[in-house]
Every structure is written in C-alpha cells, then in structure tokens.
Design a protein around this motif. Structure first.
Motif, short mmCIF file in Angstrom:
data_model
loop_
_atom_site.label_atom_id
_atom_site.label_comp_id
_atom_site.label_asym_id
_atom_site.label_seq_id
_atom_site.Cartn_x
_atom_site.Cartn_y
_atom_site.Cartn_z
N CYS A 522 0.83 -1.21 0.00
CA CYS A 522 0.00 0.00 0.00
C CYS A 522 0.86 1.26 0.00
O CYS A 522 0.57 2.22 -0.73
CB CYS A 522 -0.94 -0.01 1.20
N VAL A 526 1.13 4.23 -2.93
CA VAL A 526 1.03 5.68 -2.71
C VAL A 526 2.25 6.40 -3.28
O VAL A 526 2.12 7.46 -3.93
CB VAL A 526 0.87 5.98 -1.21
N MET A 529 1.94 6.70 -7.06
CA MET A 529 1.02 7.75 -7.50
C MET A 529 1.65 9.14 -7.35
O MET A 529 1.48 10.01 -8.22
CB MET A 529 -0.28 7.68 -6.68
N GLY A 625 -5.30 -1.57 -7.35
CA GLY A 625 -5.33 -0.20 -6.85
C GLY A 625 -5.22 0.82 -7.96
O GLY A 625 -5.93 1.83 -7.96
N LYS A 626 -4.36 0.54 -8.94
CA LYS A 626 -4.21 1.46 -10.06
C LYS A 626 -5.49 1.53 -10.88
O LYS A 626 -5.94 2.61 -11.29
CB LYS A 626 -3.05 1.01 -10.95
N LEU A 628 -8.56 0.83 -9.88
CA LEU A 628 -9.61 1.47 -9.09
C LEU A 628 -9.42 2.98 -9.05
O LEU A 628 -10.36 3.75 -9.26
CB LEU A 628 -9.61 0.89 -7.67
N TRP A 629 -8.18 3.42 -8.81
CA TRP A 629 -7.90 4.85 -8.76
C TRP A 629 -8.13 5.49 -10.12
O TRP A 629 -8.66 6.61 -10.21
CB TRP A 629 -6.49 5.09 -8.27
N GLY A 630 -7.75 4.79 -11.17
CA GLY A 630 -7.96 5.32 -12.51
C GLY A 630 -9.43 5.50 -12.84
O GLY A 630 -9.83 6.52 -13.42
N ASN A 631 -10.26 4.52 -12.45
CA ASN A 631 -11.70 4.64 -12.71
C ASN A 631 -12.33 5.74 -11.87
O ASN A 631 -13.26 6.43 -12.33
CB ASN A 631 -12.40 3.30 -12.42
N ILE A 632 -11.83 5.93 -10.66
CA ILE A 632 -12.35 7.03 -9.83
C ILE A 632 -12.01 8.37 -10.48
O ILE A 632 -12.86 9.27 -10.56
CB ILE A 632 -11.76 6.94 -8.41
N GLN A 633 -10.78 8.50 -10.96
CA GLN A 633 -10.37 9.75 -11.60
C GLN A 633 -11.15 10.00 -12.89
O GLN A 633 -11.54 11.13 -13.18
CB GLN A 633 -8.88 9.71 -11.92
N GLU A 680 -2.11 3.89 -19.66
CA GLU A 680 -2.83 3.11 -18.65
C GLU A 680 -3.01 1.67 -19.09
O GLU A 680 -2.80 0.72 -18.32
CB GLU A 680 -4.19 3.76 -18.38
#
Length: 924
Positions: A522, A526, A529, A625-626, A628-633, A680
C-alpha cells in the motif's frame, strides 16, 4: 436552428439587417459599438454583421426573437457552418486586445470568416465567443496542401461475405446505419485544380465537420498575431495565445446535445447516436461503432478504441484459461500433501523454525503457516506452468492478429500512405518558431527549419540525465520501502510474546509476514502515485525542450520517456519480490544484511508459504489499486464535478444556452489526453504478461476493468469533453514496439518466476528424483535444513531467549548439510540438482515459447491477403480513372477552338462530366 434557404433566407437576412440599421441610427455611441464585415463566400455570397469586443447592443433581445434557437452549429444567417470557436474574457488588458485584433485580422486575410458573440449574450455575462467559418476556397486550398483524400467514385469492390451462424452475433450488433454511417468510395488526394474529378454534390457538405475543424486548426496553429511591419517569429499560433491568456479556449463544436437529437431535420446528430449506441454502460456487450467514431472524432481516436476493443476481446480467452487454472488449484485443494503435512500437528507442529529477524522475532512452529500454505497452492500448482506457456503464445497471437486488424483499418480509413504525408507536412509549429536556422531539404529541395547537431546533442544529454535522475529517485524509494518491510516485520513479530502459541497472529487471520507485505504494498502504491504526478510534468518539459520536429516524433519521444519511468515505477517492487526477496538471506550462522554491515536490518526472507503468494499480494494491490484509482479519476470525479452544471444545462431553454456555451463549460481534451489512455492500458498489459504466472486471475480482472474502461472513455468523450480536433494516425505508434518488447520480456520473467519464485521445480525434483514411492510425502522435511541452536550468534537470538528443552535444533528454508556433517552448513547435493533443474526449465521453456512465437508470427501475415488485393485493385482503378480524366481534359482543350457558341455555353454548366461527353460528340 433550421438552416434558412431560398426566399426565407433572404427575408430573414433583410430583417436582421433592418434590426441592425434601426440601432445604428440611434446615435454615434451605438454606431461605434457595431462593426459590419462583408465577406465573400462561395456558398452563401452574403455579408454578416459582427459584434466587436466592445459591442453592447441595446436591441440584443429583439434580435434574439428572430433566432429563437441558439443551440445551433451555424452562423446567424443559418447557412455558414461554425468550424471553430475561440473564447476570451475582456479584462481590459491592452496587450491582449492588441494581440486579438492582430490575430483576427490575420485570420481574415487567410480567408476565414468571423462572427463575434458579445458577452451580454453569454450566460456569465463575461465571455466573448469568436466563431470561425472556413469558406470553400479556404477548405479547397488547405485540403490540397494537406493532401486530404476525398471520394471521386463509389467503390465497386464487394465487401465481406455472409458469415456462417451469423444469427448468433445479432444480439451484439448495432444497426447498419450506425456501423456504416457513409458509403464506401475510392479516394484520392484533393487537387484544387481538378475539382470536377471528385464527387462534389454540395460544397457545403463535401468536407465533413471533422476535416473542416482539422483544416481550421492547422491555420490557427500557424497564424501570426503581430501586425504588419513587426515580425516576431515567437508571436505565432493559437497555442501561444492560449498559454498567455489572450484566449481562454479554442475548440470545434459538438453537432448536438448528447441526450437529444438536433432540432433541424437535416442536421447531424452523430454525438447523440454515439451516446445512445456506444457510451452507455448498458451497451457493454455491443460492438463499437468504429466507423462513426472515426467520422466524428478522427482516425487517431478511432484507432485507439479499435485497439482497446480488440485487446479486450483477446483478454476473454486469457481470462477463461486463467479461470480454468485457478479452478484446478481449488479442486486439487484436498490433494495437496505438502500443505497437509504443514498443518498436521504431529509433523508441522513438531518442527521448530529459526527466528526470521534479530532480537524481536521468536522461534516458531511450522504449522503456524498452515493458512498461507493453502493459499499459495491456489496459485502455485501444476496448472500454473501450463498457463505461463499459454500466455507466452497468447501475447504473440494478440500482437499478430492486431497487426492484421490494423492493416484492415488502414485500408478502410484511407491511411495506407499517410505516414509519409504526416512526416513531411505536419511539422510542429513550435519547431518552426524555435528553430531559426534553415537549410534545403534534400528530397523536396525547399527551405526548411532545422535544429543544429550541437544543440540537439546538448538537449539530448540534459534529457537523458533528467530521466536517469528520476529513475534513481524511484530506486531510492524502493530501497526505502524494503527498509520499511524489514523494520516493521520486527515490530509486528514483537507483538507476540509467547513463541510457542499455536499460531502467530496480529489479527485473527493475519500473520506478521502478511501484514508487512500488505502495508508495504500500500505504501509503495502511494509512492507510485506521487512520483507519477511529478514525473508527468517533468517528461513533458524535457520533451518540449528537445523540440521534436513532427507531432509523431513528439509523441514517440514522450511515449518512450513516460513508459520507461512507469515501467520502473510500477514494476520495480514486483521484480524485487519475484527475483530478490529471500534469495540472499544466508543461514542462521551467517545471515546477510541490507547494505552489508552498515545496518542491522537483516535481508528479508520469504513468507513461510513461499515467495509466490507475496508476489501475488503485491501484484493484486498495485494492479487493482491502479485500476480502481484510474476509474475514480476518470468517472466519479468528473461526474461529481460536472453534475451540477449538467443539470443546469438540461433545464436551460435552447434559445438561452447556446451550443458554444454548452461546449465551453466542458473539459478540454488535451493533446496528450489519448497518450494517458494508452499508457494506462499498456501498464495493465505489463501486469497481465510479465507476472501472470503468479496470479492467473489477472487477465480476468483486466477484462472486467476494460469492459468498464471502454464505456467510461466513451462516456467522457461524448459527455464530458469538448469535441477534440480531428487528427490522423495509421497505427498506435511507438506503443506497438513497446508491446512487442513487453511480450518478449514476459517470456523471460515468467520462466524465472516458475523456476526461482515458485516451489514447482523443487517439488518436481523431489517427486521424480528423491521420493522413493513417487509421492510428495516427506517433501516438507526434505526442503528444510537443520541448524544447531547453540551455534546461533547472540545478536540473532530472540530477546526472550530460548526456553524450549525438547529440542536443540531449529529448521530454516534452504538445502544445506546438517550440523556434524563433514561439510557442515554447505549446500548439499539436492541444492545442485534443483539448481540444474531450474536452469534447464528456463532454457527449455524460453526456447519452446520463442519457437512457437516466431512460427506463429511467420504463419500469420501482417496484412490479410484480401486487403492486399483491395489495395492493389484500388490503386489500379485510381490510375485508370485519373488517366481517362486527363485524356478527356486534353481532348476538351484541343477541341475548344472548334466548338460552337452553344457548346461553349455548355461548359458553364455545373455538371462537368456531362459537359465532357456532350462537347466531345462532334469531335468523335
């Protein structure tokens, strides 16, 4: 707004002019606020009133009554199409006003027609909008310069034949008018002097909107904004005007709102069709309307979605095979003899293991790793070897079949000869501005700007040094995470005070090894990113500093820099766990330490269940994690940011909220927007190929992500972004070479993972060489070496000491001779047998996979045979038609002096093809 034609158009223009004249007669103050520009337009031939920056007409609301619908893509006359829009806020800055006036004047000199919307008509009462229209003469001139291919004859080549069992694919198909929005034509580069050779039915619609905005942007990027007599090469192009705040935005218009069709019956509603049939998530099982995407957004965006869709389709087969391998691991769960021995209280419970760290870590029982040994079996089994070989072949099939798919798109989208055109014609404006020295091009014999060799070397050296500096920073961060893992493991281990409790737990099911691995992964994510955020800006800066000549060269250089950084950033932690962790530990009498004796941090050992389960943990956390973070962005944040403005936009009447204002509030699609989408997906491609042997479910996760990714990207393009400027690309560029390199590297990494990270090879050696009954019974005992507790150095002993009286030895993972042996604690013969088997496995697997890869690549041609035939056929027909056209043209010129007056009158008719046949009849 309906297009006004004929008598109705004339009456409306008269009314608009009367309204303007009535205000002009009101007084001098109003007269200075109104500027009328008369432009000659081949399509309309009418002038238009243009409001200047200072215009504030008191009768603006009365004029609105004559044009009740402002949701339109046309000028006020309803005839001339808006090809581009520039917006600005008049902040009373005289320099900006001067730049705008000079820029607009130079645009008008090129032939473009302008119309300004006053700020009083905008929703925020601050923003001016400058609408730009390119008349036929401008379009024809620059289409000739850019060698844009246009239709000259409808294609007579038959297309695909009926496919057997076609009814099975009907649920996944879209309507034919969506999949094929236009007829298939033979095309040829436009020539302004041969307009009668092409199929020009209507000059207003001959060039589609995507081509029109591409031409206008080409002009905007090269138009200077200095006045006559003051030449400054730096003062050129819309990009500099945007960067210095002279204009806020520059964009072409969407053709309608995405949730409803255009009001005029003959208007285009391609954006609506794209949203309805492509951008909604409920269409996830449908094919993509690639031809409509290409028609609306251009070939470059079309080729991206074609590649993403093909990649997702191929992932389906890899995901199915990975699921089968994982299912095999689950079904063979009860047949795992090694795990049963570890969990057995009489076998695993009687084996005391040596401490895993100094001072803080106690002795521990082997059966405490019962749960992790079962988890490891799910991914580390016989099926994993087969899956690693399968993925090596799959990646070859994917790349080879994509080349064929790409070749077919090149032909269908008229991109076969585009590479040379782009290299020669699309020089970046920044290169032309910054490179003041010129030389003669050896091919074209024309003067062109160039960058001196000495300057090029200096810039390249600075760029390389910067890249190495940032890669070194990543390596330093990885070393820091390793130090964290070593330190925090001791902290977790110290929580357990009773060394012989039935299991070591931080939580109920969390061992210190698992807790350390998860938290370190984790933290590493971070750091990844954070470094990405800074390096993206650095990569763009050093690429700009190199001053690439063409757009293609710029993107390729940026691509290589960004991928090199991302490769080290995302994959370095996985490489550490796979190939370094647990490999340089030493043994209880001679442990190895991080950075030698400079630190007291002992090199990290693998989880008792093996290193493969830790690699799986690392891969899942970073990859998931990548994604998930990409879809959130990409989805949630834009949705939340634009939710309020979108709702307000829907409730505004169309006559009050103009088309240009609707698009103005959308996000700008930057030149590098597509670059990040590719990046990506290529990083994901690396995860599912380089380390797939450790996690067979990785292709399944990627498949689910990509199904969502296609629709999220489609939703962003149709609803959240302004319409991008259409641009051409015949392939995916430098990404193709990167994918090829990753595919080759993946064979090597998976072979090494199976050999050195997995326990598969040691198990096979024991089963077929050392086992007496050809079973796995006794393997656990065979894989552990023995060490005399009394010989352990005091600094390696637990702080609580060793209070067990039942045993004087402890076990550790290695293949060494026991205490009392002639070569005490040296590697035994089993170690060398296993090492030889590992090396043999690597060589055999690599050779088998590479032979199959090259054989498959040789068997599958890059260009399908039918596409080759079509290209040759089309080139032959083009030459034939062009030859016939030139012959007829010569005949016409030779016979012109003998023609009678009536025949001469025929030459003035618009139908040139009929004229040729009628005039040549007397001669023949």
């Amino acid at each position: 707004m309906r297009r006004i034609t004929g008598k109705a158009k004339e009456e409306t223009l008269i009314e608009l002019q009367s309204a303007a004249d009535s205000h002009i007669t009101d007084g001098p103050a109003v007269l200075t606020a109104f500027r009328i520009n008369r432009h000659s337009d081949d399509s309309s031939g009418n002038g238009v009133g243009v409001l200047s920056e200072r215009a504030q007409l008191p009768g603006h609301t009365e004029t609105d009554k004559l044009r009740p619908n402002r949701d339109t893509v046309f000028f006020r006359d309803g005839v001339r199409r808006i090809d581009f829009v520039l917006s600005y806020v008049d902040d009373k800055d005289e320099k900006k006003q001067e730049r705008r006036r000079a820029f607009e004047a130079n645009l008008e000199k090129t032939g473009l027609q302008l119309e300004t919307e006053d700020k009083s008509g905008s929703k925020d009462q601050k923003t001016y909008f400058l609408k730009i229209h390119a008349p036929w003469e401008v379009l024809a001139t620059y289409a000739d310069v850019l060698k844009i291919k246009v239709p000259f004859r409808e294609s007579d080549i038959p297309h695909g034949q009926d496919v057997p069992l076609e009814w099975l694919s009907r649920p996944f198909r879209l309507p034919d008018d969506i999949m094929h929005p236009q007829l298939d034509y033979f095309t040829y580069p436009f020539d302004k002097n041969k307009t009668d050779f092409f199929l020009i039915a209507d000059k207003d619609t001959f060039f589609p909107p995507s081509t029109r905005n591409r031409i206008v942007f080409y002009i905007l990027a090269r138009c200077p904004y200095y006045t006559e007599g003051r030449k400054d090469r730096e003062k050129t192009g819309i990009k500099r005007l945007l960067s210095n705040g002279t204009f806020n935005a520059a964009f072409p218009l969407h053709d309608c709102r995405y949730w409803k069709k255009a009001r005029n019956d003959d208007g285009e509603s391609e954006r609506y069709n794209l949203y309805k049939h492509w951008a909604r998530f409920l269409c996830f099982y449908k094919e993509q309307p690639l031809n409509l995407i290409r028609k609306y957004y251009g070939e470059k965006i079309g080729i991206y979605f074609a590649w993403l869709g093909f990649y997702t389709e191929m992932l389906f087969f890899a995901a199915v095979m990975g699921l089968i391998c994982f299912t095999y691991g689950v079904l063979s769960y009860d047949d795992n003899i090694s795990s049963k021995e570890i969990c057995d209280a009489e076998i695993g419970g009687s084996i005391v293991m040596c401490p895993l760290c100094d001072k803080k870590c106690p002795f521990w029982k082997l059966n405490s790793t019962c749960l992790s040994s079962w988890q490891s079996h799910l991914f580390d089994n016989e099926g994993t070897v087969f899956f690693a070989i399968f993925m090596g072949i799959w990646v070859t099939l994917f790349l080879e079949f994509w080349k064929r798919r790409q070749a077919r798109l090149e032909y269908q989208w008229d991109l076969v000869d585009f590479e040379e055109e782009q290299q020669q014609l699309q020089i970046r404006p920044e290169f032309e501005i910054k490179c003041t020295k010129r030389r003669i091009n050896k091919i074209t014999q024309e003067s062109e700007p160039y960058l001196p060799f000495r300057s090029k070397c200096a810039r390249f050296s600075l760029s390389a040094a910067t890249v190495l500096l940032w890669i070194s920073l990543i390596v330093a961060c990885i070393i820091g995470v390793i130090a964290y893992r070593l330190a925090v493991y001791a902290a977790f281990a110290s929580i357990i005070k009773d060394p012989l409790r039935k299991i070591q737990l931080v939580g109920r099911f969390i061992t210190p090894q698992l807790a350390t691995s998860v938290t370190a992964s984790c933290i590493n994510f971070v750091i990844i990113m954070i470094l990405n955020f800074f390096y993206e800006k650095v990569a763009v800066w050093i690429t700009d500093m190199e001053i690439p000549k063409t757009h293609l060269e710029y993107e390729n250089k940026l691509t290589m820099k960004m991928f090199l950084f991302q490769f080290v950033n995302y994959y370095s932690s996985c490489f550490y766990v796979a190939f370094f962790k647990g490999k340089f530990v030493g043994y209880p009498g001679a442990y190895s330490y991080m950075l030698g004796n400079l630190t007291k941090l002992r090199n990290e050992e693998c989880d008792p269940g093996g290193c493969l389960i830790e690699l799986t943990t690392q891969l899942v956390i970073v990859m998931a994690g990548k994604q998930l973070w990409g879809n959130i962005q990409e989805a949630l944040l834009p949705l939340m940011r634009n939710w309020w403005s979108s709702r307000k936009g829907r409730h505004n009447p169309e006559n009050h909220y103009s088309r240009w204002e609707q698009d103005y509030v959308l996000q700008n699609f930057s030149q590098l927007g597509l670059f990040y989408e590719y990046l990506e997906m290529v990083i994901q491609f690396g995860f599912i190929t380089l380390f797939v042997a450790s996690f067979p479910l990785a292709p399944l996760l990627a498949l689910f992500n990509n199904i969502l990714e296609i629709r999220v990207d489609a939703w962003k393009f149709t609803t959240q972004f302004r319409r991008p400027v259409a641009s051409k690309a015949r392939n995916i560029g430098a990404w193709q070479e990167i994918l090829n390199a990753v595919a080759i590297l993946s064979v090597v990494t998976n072979a090494f993972i199976m050999a050195f990270t997995s326990d598969m090879i040691p198990r096979m050696v024991y089963l077929y060489v050392l086992s007496k009954d050809f079973s796995m019974r006794g393997y656990v005992n065979s894989s552990l070496s023995v060490y005399n507790i009394s010989q352990i150095h005091p600094q390696n002993m637990p702080e609580e000491g060793w209070y067990g009286n039942s045993t004087t030895t402890c076990r550790y993972r290695d293949y060494r001779n026991p205490p009392g042996h002639q070569r005490e604690y040296d590697h035994n013969m089993q170690f060398w047998h296993i090492l030889a088997a590992k090396m043999a496995f690597i060589i055999i697997m690599e050779h088998v996979v590479f032979v199959v890869k090259f054989f498959v690549a040789w068997m599958i041609p890059d260009v399908p045979s039918d596409v080759k035939a079509r290209i040759k056929r089309e080139r032959y027909l083009i030459q034939e038609y062009l030859h016939n056209y030139e012959v007829e043209r010569v005949k016409l010129q030779l016979s012109a002096s003998f023609m009678t007056e009536p025949c001469s009158e025929i030459t003035l008719t618009p139908d040139k093809h009929e004229m040729l046949s009628e005039c040549l009849q007397p001669v023949i």
